[in-house]
Scaffold this motif. Structure first.
Motif, PDB file in Angstrom:
ATOM      1  N   THR A   1      11.772  -4.350  -0.646  1.00 34.16           N
ATOM      2  CA  THR A   1      10.571  -3.552  -0.918  1.00 34.16           C
ATOM      3  C   THR A   1       9.908  -3.917  -2.242  1.00 34.16           C
ATOM      4  N   ASN A   2      10.478  -4.893  -2.939  1.00 33.31           N
ATOM      5  CA  ASN A   2       9.917  -5.274  -4.234  1.00 33.31           C
ATOM      6  C   ASN A   2       9.750  -6.781  -4.374  1.00 33.31           C
ATOM      7  N   GLY A   3       9.378  -7.407  -3.259  1.00 29.53           N
ATOM      8  CA  GLY A   3       8.926  -8.790  -3.311  1.00 29.53           C
ATOM      9  C   GLY A   3       9.979  -9.862  -3.215  1.00 29.53           C
ATOM     10  N   LEU A   4      11.266  -9.516  -3.030  1.00 26.97           N
ATOM     11  CA  LEU A   4      12.307 -10.526  -2.892  1.00 26.97           C
ATOM     12  C   LEU A   4      12.473 -10.908  -1.424  1.00 26.97           C
ATOM     13  N   ASN A   5      12.800 -12.174  -1.170  1.00 25.42           N
ATOM     14  CA  ASN A   5      13.094 -12.564   0.205  1.00 25.42           C
ATOM     15  C   ASN A   5      14.489 -12.071   0.586  1.00 25.42           C
TER      16      ASN A   5
ATOM     17  N   CYS B   1       6.287   5.645   2.501  1.00 28.02           N
ATOM     18  CA  CYS B   1       7.382   4.699   2.254  1.00 28.02           C
ATOM     19  C   CYS B   1       7.215   3.389   3.026  1.00 28.02           C
ATOM     20  N   GLN B   2       7.787   2.327   2.462  1.00 28.08           N
ATOM     21  CA  GLN B   2       7.781   1.035   3.139  1.00 28.08           C
ATOM     22  C   GLN B   2       8.836   0.974   4.243  1.00 28.08           C
ATOM     23  N   TYR B   3      10.013   1.558   3.968  1.00 27.46           N
ATOM     24  CA  TYR B   3      11.134   1.531   4.916  1.00 27.46           C
ATOM     25  C   TYR B   3      11.695   2.937   5.091  1.00 27.46           C
ATOM     26  N   SER B   4      12.234   3.200   6.269  1.00 27.21           N
ATOM     27  CA  SER B   4      13.163   4.314   6.442  1.00 27.21           C
ATOM     28  C   SER B   4      14.563   3.708   6.545  1.00 27.21           C
ATOM     29  N   TYR B   5      15.550   4.503   6.153  1.00 23.65           N
ATOM     30  CA  TYR B   5      16.943   4.035   6.180  1.00 23.65           C
ATOM     31  C   TYR B   5      17.795   5.173   6.719  1.00 23.65           C
ATOM     32  N   VAL B   6      18.461   4.938   7.840  1.00 25.11           N
ATOM     33  CA  VAL B   6      19.212   5.981   8.534  1.00 25.11           C
ATOM     34  C   VAL B   6      20.670   5.552   8.638  1.00 25.11           C
TER      35      VAL B   6
ATOM     36  N   SER C   1       0.821  -1.197   0.000  1.00 29.45           N
ATOM     37  CA  SER C   1       0.000   0.000   0.000  1.00 29.45           C
ATOM     38  C   SER C   1       0.862   1.257   0.000  1.00 29.45           C
ATOM     39  N   LYS C   2       2.138   1.114   0.309  1.00 29.11           N
ATOM     40  CA  LYS C   2       3.064   2.246   0.299  1.00 29.11           C
ATOM     41  C   LYS C   2       3.558   2.471  -1.123  1.00 29.11           C
ATOM     42  N   SER C   3       3.499   3.729  -1.593  1.00 30.73           N
ATOM     43  CA  SER C   3       3.821   4.017  -2.993  1.00 30.73           C
ATOM     44  C   SER C   3       5.310   4.224  -3.249  1.00 30.73           C
ATOM     45  N   VAL C   4       6.097   4.427  -2.184  1.00 30.28           N
ATOM     46  CA  VAL C   4       7.535   4.674  -2.321  1.00 30.28           C
ATOM     47  C   VAL C   4       8.283   3.628  -1.505  1.00 30.28           C
ATOM     48  N   ASP C   5       9.447   3.232  -2.003  1.00 30.40           N
ATOM     49  CA  ASP C   5      10.185   2.149  -1.348  1.00 30.40           C
ATOM     50  C   ASP C   5      10.860   2.587  -0.049  1.00 30.40           C
ATOM     51  N   VAL C   6      11.721   3.620  -0.121  1.00 31.38           N
ATOM     52  CA  VAL C   6      12.587   3.935   1.023  1.00 31.38           C
ATOM     53  C   VAL C   6      12.705   5.447   1.234  1.00 31.38           C
ATOM     54  N   PHE C   7      12.697   5.837   2.511  1.00 32.38           N
ATOM     55  CA  PHE C   7      12.934   7.219   2.944  1.00 32.38           C
ATOM     56  C   PHE C   7      14.314   7.253   3.592  1.00 32.38           C
ATOM     57  N   GLY C   8      15.292   7.829   2.904  1.00 29.65           N
ATOM     58  CA  GLY C   8      16.659   7.844   3.411  1.00 29.65           C
ATOM     59  C   GLY C   8      16.992   9.115   4.156  1.00 29.65           C
ATOM     60  N   VAL C   9      17.824   8.988   5.193  1.00 26.33           N
ATOM     61  CA  VAL C   9      18.259  10.141   5.977  1.00 26.33           C
ATOM     62  C   VAL C   9      19.763  10.032   6.205  1.00 26.33           C
TER      63      VAL C   9
ATOM     64  N   LYS D   1      12.072   3.435  -5.889  1.00 23.37           N
ATOM     65  CA  LYS D   1      11.737   4.841  -5.669  1.00 23.37           C
ATOM     66  C   LYS D   1      12.128   5.241  -4.253  1.00 23.37           C
ATOM     67  N   GLY D   2      12.546   6.508  -4.098  1.00 25.08           N
ATOM     68  CA  GLY D   2      12.912   6.952  -2.764  1.00 25.08           C
ATOM     69  C   GLY D   2      12.883   8.451  -2.595  1.00 25.08           C
ATOM     70  N   PHE D   3      12.785   8.862  -1.325  1.00 29.13           N
ATOM     71  CA  PHE D   3      12.989  10.241  -0.909  1.00 29.13           C
ATOM     72  C   PHE D   3      14.277  10.289  -0.096  1.00 29.13           C
TER      73      PHE D   3
END
Length: 338
Positions: A297-301, A160-165, A8-16, A83-85
């Protein structure tokens, strides 16, 4: 929730991370020794010291790119087809504008409000690569240390599905607060939290803090073999992997040409690397994390994600710099299989 389930999340990752303009140079070992630099590591320095090094490199060929650890990871996600921010602080100067345009051109959303020039310059990282492909980083953080909790766009994070810090943020007060804000908001919004230790010196300096972060917030942890050995105080990589599995759902431990260990649900699996001749290790861990996060975030284990991460890292060590010059999206199915 399993990998790739949160569609349901339209973007994969939010990076900081620290927004840095990378300045890349190939040098001989003598240059590193003569300037008393931490070979293979990252040294923080002021603008004067970095300027001195740049003057010594005036006859070398220099290459610029938007960078910083987490930014490199976000670019690898985009080059994988994701996709990411990205959130990082730049100045309203020439380097800051270059950074913004370069990141957007690479396919990553970036609209953090810049700092006025009188507050300092955009951060820069001089990356010195020696003939054995080892990279030594000389970093002037500039206004990247001004990144604050108010720079974290919660509305974008919610998409986003994940945040990444990145762990590098833990070395300054405001970015540290921005890290915690990202993680707390992620938990509130149902966004999974991924964290990278970033550097051995950070693990040594902030061991207790990192243990607390991993235990309280993290769903996924990225680290290399040296970092995890230091983190748990053990020389046995397998023992460290098992201990990591006790405090986090999923972990990825890179081990150079050996590939990586995947820790998932307290089980440890080795995923082999791709044999290549490395000419520059800049960005290898960042590209690995980008490949993994694209997969998750794209269906891979986890294991297939790690294989794609290993492949992305094997590609990046064959070029100079922390970024590939083309999309890799058409290679995913070939490398990981159906």
């Amino acid at each position: 929730m399993t990998a790739g389930q949160n569609n349901s999340k339209s973007v994969d990752v939010f990076g900081v991370g620290n927004a840095m303009v990378d300045i890349l140079a190939m040098v001989e070992d003598d240059f590193v020794k003569k300037n008393d630099l931490s070979r293979g590591g990252m040294t923080l320095m002021d603008a004067e010291k970095q300027g001195h090094l740049l003057r010594e490199l005036k006859h070398h060929s220099l290459e610029l790119s938007s960078g910083g650890s987490a930014a490199n990871t976000m670019i690898a996600i985009a080059q994988s087809g994701g996709k990411g921010f990205y959130s990082g602080k730049v100045s309203r100067d020439t380097n800051g504008e270059f950074y913004r345009e370069d990141l957007i051109e690479a396919g990553i959303g970036f609209d953090v409000h810049p700092t006025e020039e009188n507050h300092g310059p955009t951060g820069t990282c001089l990356v010195l690569t020696t003939p054995d492909a080892e990279r030594t980083m000389c970093t002037h953080l500039g206004v990247s240390t001004n990144l604050a909790p108010t720079d974290i766009d919660v509305d974008k994070l919610a998409q986003c599905q994940y945040s990444y810090v990145e762990g590098y943020l833990w070395d300054a007060p405001d970015p540290k607060k921005a890290s915690v804000e990202t993680m707390e908001q992620s938990k509130r919004l149902g966004v999974k939290v991924a964290y990278t230790f970033s550097d051995l010196f950070l693990v040594s300096r902030f061991s207790d803090d990192f243990h607390k972060l991993v235990s309280e917030y993290c769903d996924v942890v990225f680290c290399n073999a040296d970092e995890v050995r230091n983190f748990f105080g053990s020389e046995s990589l397998e023992d460290c992997a098992s201990k990591l599995g006790e405090i986090v759902d999923t972990g990825f431990i890179t081990d150079g040409a050996n590939g990586c260990l995947v820790v998932e649900n307290k089980k440890v699996v080795s995923v082999p690397g791709f044999p290549v001749k490395a000419i520059d290790t800049v960005g290898a861990g960042d590209s690995f994390a980008g490949g993994v996060l694209y997969g998750l975030t794209n269906g891979l284990n986890a294991q297939k994600s790690a294989r794609w991460g290993n492949y992305m890292a094997s590609c990046i060590v064959q070029v100079h710099g922390a970024r590939l010059d083309k999309s890799m999206a058409d290679k995913v199915s070939e490398i990981v299989g159906n």
